[in-house]
Design a protein around this motif. Structure first.
Motif, short mmCIF file in Angstrom:
data_model
loop_
_atom_site.label_atom_id
_atom_site.label_comp_id
_atom_site.label_asym_id
_atom_site.label_seq_id
_atom_site.Cartn_x
_atom_site.Cartn_y
_atom_site.Cartn_z
N ILE A 151 0.78 -1.14 -0.05
CA ILE A 151 0.11 0.02 0.15
C ILE A 151 0.85 1.47 -0.17
N GLY A 152 0.35 2.36 -0.37
CA GLY A 152 0.94 3.63 -0.57
C GLY A 152 0.43 4.30 0.54
N MET A 153 1.23 5.55 1.09
CA MET A 153 0.81 6.42 2.31
C MET A 153 1.26 7.82 2.01
N ASN A 154 0.57 8.81 2.46
CA ASN A 154 1.01 10.05 2.10
C ASN A 154 1.70 10.68 3.22
N GLY A 155 1.71 9.93 4.54
CA GLY A 155 2.62 10.47 5.51
C GLY A 155 3.00 9.15 6.60
N VAL A 156 4.22 9.52 6.63
CA VAL A 156 5.12 8.36 7.57
C VAL A 156 5.67 9.08 8.80
N ASP A 157 5.36 9.27 9.91
CA ASP A 157 6.07 10.03 11.01
C ASP A 157 6.59 8.77 11.88
N LYS A 158 7.14 9.32 12.84
CA LYS A 158 7.83 8.31 13.98
C LYS A 158 6.87 7.46 14.88
N GLU A 159 5.56 7.75 14.65
CA GLU A 159 4.38 7.04 15.48
C GLU A 159 3.38 6.47 14.43
N TYR A 160 3.02 7.12 13.47
CA TYR A 160 1.84 6.68 12.81
C TYR A 160 1.95 6.82 11.26
N LEU A 161 1.09 6.08 10.44
CA LEU A 161 0.84 6.19 9.02
C LEU A 161 -0.37 7.10 8.96
N THR A 162 -0.34 7.97 8.03
CA THR A 162 -1.62 8.88 7.59
C THR A 162 -1.79 9.15 6.39
N THR A 163 -3.06 9.75 6.09
CA THR A 163 -3.46 9.98 4.69
C THR A 163 -4.68 10.92 4.70
N THR B 118 -10.04 4.14 6.29
CA THR B 118 -10.63 3.00 6.54
C THR B 118 -10.46 1.87 5.68
N ILE B 119 -10.33 1.95 4.48
CA ILE B 119 -9.88 0.92 3.44
C ILE B 119 -8.40 0.46 3.62
N LYS B 120 -7.49 1.44 3.99
CA LYS B 120 -6.27 0.88 4.22
C LYS B 120 -6.05 0.00 5.47
N LYS B 121 -6.74 0.58 6.46
CA LYS B 121 -6.99 -0.07 8.01
C LYS B 121 -7.51 -1.60 7.60
N ALA B 122 -8.39 -1.56 6.74
CA ALA B 122 -9.03 -2.96 6.58
C ALA B 122 -7.83 -3.81 5.80
N ILE B 123 -7.11 -3.32 4.86
CA ILE B 123 -6.23 -4.10 4.14
C ILE B 123 -5.23 -4.67 5.29
N VAL C 93 -4.01 6.36 9.96
CA VAL C 93 -4.30 4.99 9.50
C VAL C 93 -4.11 3.86 10.47
N ALA C 94 -2.83 3.67 10.84
CA ALA C 94 -2.29 2.60 11.76
C ALA C 94 -0.84 3.07 12.50
N SER C 95 -0.70 2.35 13.54
CA SER C 95 0.45 2.45 14.22
C SER C 95 1.68 1.85 13.22
N LEU C 96 3.01 2.49 13.21
CA LEU C 96 3.93 1.91 12.42
C LEU C 96 4.23 0.43 12.58
N ASN C 97 4.21 -0.17 14.08
CA ASN C 97 4.40 -1.49 14.13
C ASN C 97 3.43 -2.57 13.62
N GLN C 98 2.64 -2.00 12.79
CA GLN C 98 1.61 -2.97 12.06
C GLN C 98 2.21 -3.41 10.70
N VAL C 99 3.20 -2.64 10.30
CA VAL C 99 3.50 -2.77 8.71
C VAL C 99 5.23 -3.02 8.69
N THR C 100 5.58 -3.21 7.66
CA THR C 100 7.00 -2.99 7.23
C THR C 100 7.12 -1.73 6.21
#
Length: 242
Positions: A164-176, A183-188, A212-219
Motif C-alpha cells: 500500500i501507499g501512504m501520504n505520511g509516515v512519521d515516527k508514530e503513525y501512518l496517515t492519509t 478506513t480501506i487501508k486499515k482493513a487491508i 491509518v495505523a501504528s508503525l509497528n503494524q507494517v514493514t
C-alpha cells in the motif's frame, strides 16, 4: 529567502538555492533540514517544496511525476518479496502503480492479485494475471474504490501480502488525507499476513489528516536517506531500505 522562494515557485531545486543564497551546498542542505523539522517545507529529491494542508491531496497525475527513480527502486524490491502462489493486495496509487508495471513485465507464477484500482486491475487482466477487483465508489483523484461496499469485500478476504501507499509516515503513525481511504487501508492491513508500505523519503516525517495505523503494524519500504526521522522510525518498525 528560502521560504520566499518556495512560496513563489512551490518547488525549488538545491542548485537554484545555492545560487540564490551564494552559499555552499552543505549549508543550504542544513537550512532545508531545519526548516523541514519546523514543518515549514517538505524536502524532496534535489530540493524542497511547499507544504500542503494535511487534508489536501494531489491527484494521481500530480503524484506520478514526483520521485520517479526512488519509486522504481522501492517497487523492484517489493517485487522480489512476492512469491509463487501468493495472494496479494495492491492498493490504488502512483507508487503501487510502479509495482503493477513491474509485475506485468516480470510476472510471478500462480499469482492472485486483489486491488481497489480499476486501472491496476485492467493492467493485470491484459497480462493474463488472475485479478479480483474491489468495487465501490471510485474516488476520482486517486482512482481508489472506497465506501462501505468496498470495505465489506475487503473484510471478507485474506491476503498473504499487501502493498500500500501512504501520504505520511512519521515516527508514530501512518496517515492519509481522506477518512474513507484511511478506513480501506486499515482493513487491508488487518486482513494481510504482512503489509508493506511503499513510501519514498519525501513521505517520511510528514503527516496527513487521518491516522491509518501504528508503525509497528507494517514493514516500511523506502529509499536510503540521511534523514534523522528514519532512525526514529526504525525504533518502531521493520524498515527495508533500497
Amino acid at each position: 529567502m528560502i521560504l520566499e522562494a518556495i512560496a513563489a515557485e512551490k518547488i525549488v531545486t538545491l542548485e537554484h538555492l545555492v545560487g540564490l543564497l551564494n552559499s555552499s551546498e552543505s549549508t543550504v542542505r542544513r537550512d532545508l533540514d531545519e526548516l523541514e523539522a519546523e514543518r515549514k517545507l517538505r524536502r524532496i529529491h534535489g530540493g524542497a517544496e511547499a507544504l500542503t494542508s494535511s487534508a489536501s491531496e494531489l491527484s494521481n497525475l500530480e503524484k506520478s511525476v514526483k520521485n520517479v527513480q526512488e519509486k522504481m527502486l522501492i517497487c523492484q524490491k517489493a517485487l522480489n518479496l512476492i512469491d509463487e502462489g501468493d495472494v496479494v493486495f495492491i492498493d490504488a496509487g502512483t507508487t503501487t502503480g510502479v509495482l503493477v508495471k513491474a509485475l506485468s513485465q516480470e510476472p510471478v507464477a500462480n499469482l492472485t492479485v486483489v486491488t481497489n484500482s480499476i486501472h491496476h486491475a485492467a493492467t493485470f487482466v491484459e497480462q493474463g494475471i488472475k485479478t479480483i477487483i474491489i468495487g465501490g465508489l471510485v474516488k476520482e483523484r486517486t482512482d481508489a474504490s472506497i465506501g462501505g461496499f468496498a470495505l465489506e469485500q475487503i473484510e471478507s478476504l485474506n491476503f498473504d501480502k499487501a502493498f500500500i501507499g501512504m501520504n505520511g509516515v512519521d515516527k508514530e503513525y501512518l496517515t492519509t488525507p481522506d477518512p474513507e481511504e484511511a478506513t480501506i487501508k486499515k482493513a487491508i492491513i488487518a486482513n494481510a499476513k504482512d503489509t508493506f508500505v511503499l513510501a519514498d523519503e519525501s513521505k517520511l516525517g510528514q503527516f496527513s489528516f487521518v491516522k491509518v495505523a501504528s508503525l509497528n503494524q507494517v514493514t516500511l519500504l523506502t529509499n536510503r536517506t540521511e534523514k534523522t526521522i528514519l532512525q526514529e522510525i526504525k525504533k518502531k518498525t521493520r524498515v527495508i531500505e533500497v
